[in-house]
Design a protein around this motif. Sequence first.
Motif, short mmCIF file in Angstrom:
data_model
loop_
_atom_site.label_atom_id
_atom_site.label_comp_id
_atom_site.label_asym_id
_atom_site.label_seq_id
_atom_site.Cartn_x
_atom_site.Cartn_y
_atom_site.Cartn_z
N PHE A 14 43.67 49.81 49.05
CA PHE A 14 42.04 51.88 47.78
C PHE A 14 40.40 51.53 48.08
O PHE A 14 40.18 52.13 47.41
CB PHE A 14 42.62 50.88 47.61
CG PHE A 14 44.34 51.20 46.83
CD1 PHE A 14 44.78 52.31 45.79
CD2 PHE A 14 45.37 50.05 47.02
CE1 PHE A 14 46.11 53.21 46.07
CE2 PHE A 14 46.91 50.72 47.24
CZ PHE A 14 47.27 52.30 45.94
N ASP A 15 40.18 49.91 48.44
CA ASP A 15 38.91 50.69 49.26
C ASP A 15 37.93 50.04 47.58
O ASP A 15 37.12 51.21 48.03
CB ASP A 15 38.57 51.52 50.21
CG ASP A 15 37.04 50.71 50.71
OD1 ASP A 15 36.71 49.30 50.64
OD2 ASP A 15 36.03 51.83 51.20
N ILE A 16 38.24 49.69 46.92
CA ILE A 16 37.58 48.82 45.71
C ILE A 16 37.20 48.01 44.94
O ILE A 16 36.28 48.00 44.11
CB ILE A 16 38.83 49.50 44.68
CG1 ILE A 16 39.76 48.87 44.51
CG2 ILE A 16 39.13 51.14 44.06
CD1 ILE A 16 40.90 49.20 43.05
N GLY A 17 37.33 47.34 46.73
CA GLY A 17 36.29 45.93 45.88
C GLY A 17 36.66 45.44 45.02
O GLY A 17 35.58 44.26 44.60
N VAL A 18 38.23 44.67 44.64
CA VAL A 18 38.37 43.71 44.20
C VAL A 18 39.64 43.05 45.32
O VAL A 18 40.27 42.81 45.93
CB VAL A 18 39.57 43.91 43.17
CG1 VAL A 18 38.41 45.40 41.77
CG2 VAL A 18 40.90 45.06 43.29
N GLN A 19 39.69 41.16 44.39
CA GLN A 19 40.45 40.90 45.01
C GLN A 19 42.30 41.62 44.95
O GLN A 19 42.05 41.52 44.20
CB GLN A 19 40.57 39.07 44.53
CG GLN A 19 38.97 38.39 44.90
CD GLN A 19 38.85 38.31 46.21
OE1 GLN A 19 39.59 38.14 46.68
NE2 GLN A 19 37.55 38.68 46.08
#
Length: 111
Positions: free
Chosen positions: A47-52
């Motif tokens: 998803f490449d959304i920058g969350v863990q």
Amino acid sequence: MARYFAQPDVDEIEILDVMKALSDEVRMRLISVLADGEYHACRPEEFDIGVQKSTLSHHFKVLRKAGLTMTRLEGRNHQVRLRREDLAQRFPGLLDSVIAALPNAPDGATH
């Protein structure tokens, strides 16, 4: 053999729960990826959304419990997709309108 996580039946999906789930920017970004109607692996890099990973799992749980997505488990792999048909039956046009309003709506995302 695939197993599916618990989710509300179509007639149990409530508009307030759907709208609450959609009121988060991260979840809207997830919806934009899932708009293609395909199953996606529940991995941050998908998803490449920058969350863990733990944060991503939380957002997927919120979407599933609201009735927006379904999650299947194959072995140790979790995959998620939008419940487009169910949502179209319960709230005609709602999901298509949401997806069309996304800044990066995929071509042909509405059905």
